[in-house]
Design a protein around this motif. Structure first.
Motif: not given
Length: 528
Positions: A161, A205, A207-209, A222, A249-250, A469
């Motif tokens: 990300s 964990n 594609y963490p935001f 994550a 998360n993904y 996301f």
């Protein structure tokens, strides 16, 4: 009736209410294009109002060829070493598609717009794992295209990300598969590598935001954990409480949004909302039938003692997208009711968008589409207030048969604020500044059929949307004076945001919103 029986009856009634679809569900859908040529895994709206759509390259033929007999000759490609098909397009919502040329594999990559409006796109799979690509947008009549840079990332990034940093000239790239670290582009000094970050380890964990906080630090989430990171010195300032419930998360694929930053508290409060995702353990056991999560959590990341406040959505959802609307509400759209992210790992599509009213903390179910948008689908806000919806490919290659075939159609969802009955109070921006400095006082002039209710001016970023996301998404509600008559129109005095940690330099969509009805946006460049 015994107490347990009464409880059971109440539970059943609540379940019925949660799944109930109103007879006259609001909002409407329109098919924009029957075949955009590719199934968009990554979508970005440029400051010209066009959309860059991007898939992976190692899928064999797409449904659109490169122009002029051009072919991509990539010896490292695993499927077609000579490939004459496009895997990226420039889509104009007025319904034109122009093929773009991409050289290395962009599968599950990441990106962000720089202050100039240039898209910087990083990582991917295989030969694209460390690559950096750029595209400077042009008007719809132009011929801008992707450029592959000679320099590389410090390490491979797949499922990372990106977040634009306060100067607007640098972004941080966070996480990735087997990559629990972050790095910068461009580097802060010659020879700079990457920096490990513990919260990025483990499972579910990817594609963490990642969100830029008002003080310049980052909120990074994550799986179920989150931290505040001072990226300048690499110090984790604090760890936040773990969100209750399932992973987010993904490949469990919940989604998240930074709720509006508002002038009333000088943009100092940042609240993040995280919703949905797969059931605990579903992605590790391969359970494609496990019911997705309906839970949402809100946390004020800037609070002294932050805690998660939980509530349930009316429709459970994994692989959903959470999109900031011009009104300040959040739209939750796309995804599935069961399973998790991956090829053929989910079923029972979530066809109804849901609106979340941030102030009232209430949900409303909107009209459903007839096109499932599952794995590898996207949703982006357009300047006219509609939501551009594209993609969905639940298969390794382009597959047009069987359950949930590869989806080449592009739709637009119109929220209820675009309904024809609101035309009398819909603002139309007539005059505005083309660029702004921080703290600047400026005027926007707008036409209106009938003045009623309050007026807001809201600015929204244009995020890079992929895998549930919207990277870089943020909305700022600006301080406005009371509208005054200006000839046949109205004028409203507005104050720009105070600094670059609130809104990094970039192109933003500015909407005038009267009585809950937004204008068509104008693009204004926020400068330092």
């Amino acid at each position: 009736m015994g107490s347990w029986t009464a409880t059971l009856v109440v539970f059943v009634l609540l379940q019925c209410l949660i799944s109930f679809e109103p007879v006259a569900a609001q909002g409407s859908w329109a098919l924009l294009n029957k075949n955009a040529g590719i199934s968009s895994m990554h979508t970005m709206v440029t400051h010209y109002g066009t959309a860059i759509m991007l898939d992976r390259t190692n899928i064999g033929p797409s449904a659109i060829k490169l122009p002029g007999g051009r072919c991509r000759k990539q010896p490292a490609e695993r499927i077609s070493k000579t490939d004459c098909y496009a895997h990226s397009v420039m889509f104009n919502p007025s319904n034109t598609v122009r093929p773009l040329y991409i050289y290395t594999d962009t599968w599950c990559s990441s990106g962000q717009f720089f202050a100039s409006g240039m898209m910087v796109q990083t990582g991917g799979d295989f030969e694209g794992n460390r690559k950096i690509r750029t595209l400077m947008p042009c008007p719809p009549s132009g011929n801008c295209d992707w450029t592959e840079l000679g320099e590389n990332l410090a390490t491979g990034r797949w499922y990372a990300s990106n977040q634009l940093l306060p100067t607007g000239l640098r972004q941080i790239i966070v996480g990735g598969r087997n990559t629990p670290s972050y790095e910068f582009y461009p580097k802060r000094k010659v020879g700079e590598k990457f920096f490990n970050l513990g919260v990025l380890g483990g499972y579910d964990n990817l594609y963490p935001f990642v969100y830029l906080l008002p003080n310049g630090d980052l909120f990074i989430f994550a799986n179920r954990d989150s931290v505040q990171l001072n990226w300048n010195n690499g110090r984790v300032v604090r760890a936040y409480p773990q969100i209750p419930g399932n992973p987010r998360n993904y490949p469990s694929a919940g989604s998240a949004a930074l709720l509006p930053l508002v002038w009333q508290n000088n943009f100092g409060q940042a609240e993040i909302m995280v919703c949905g995702g797969a059931a605990t353990g579903a992605s590790r056991t391969g359970n494609a039938n496990a019911p997705a999560s309906a839970s949402c959590g809100r946390i004020v990341a800037t609070a002294g003692a932050p805690k998660w406040a939980m509530q349930n959505m009316p429709i459970r959802r994994t692989m959903g997208d959470m999109i900031n609307l011009p009104t300040g509400d959040v739209l939750i759209i796309n995804g599935a009711l069961n399973g998790y992210q991956g090829w053929g790992k989910a079923n029972n599509p979530a066809l109804n968008p849901v609106n979340y009213n941030v102030a009232r903390k209430t949900f409303q179910v909107y009209a459903k589409t007839n096109i499932p948008r599952m794995y590898h689908s996207t949703a982006n806000l357009l300047p006219d207030g509609r939501i551009l919806v594209a993609g969905s490919n639940t298969h390794q290659f382009y597959t047009y048969r069987g359950a949930y075939p590869t989806e080449l159609r592009v739709e637009a969802f119109s929220p209820p604020y675009l309904a024809g009955g609101n035309g009398a109070v819909k603002p139309a921006i007539k005059a505005y500044p083309k660029a702004l400095k921080y703290k600047q006082n400026f005027v926007i002039t707008f036409g209106i059929g009938r003045r009623v209710g309050g007026v807001e001016v809201n600015m929204l970023s244009a995020p890079f949307v992929t895998h549930s996301f919207a990277q870089g998404q943020r909305l700022m509600k600006l301080k406005t004076a009371a509208p005054v008559k200006a000839g046949a129109n109205w004028s409203v005095g507005v104050t720009a945001v105070p600094g670059n940690t609130i809104a990094p330099p970039a192109w933003y969509m500015f909407f005038v919103v009267q009585n809950g009805v937004p204008s068509k946006a104008v693009w204004i460049k926020q400068n330092n």
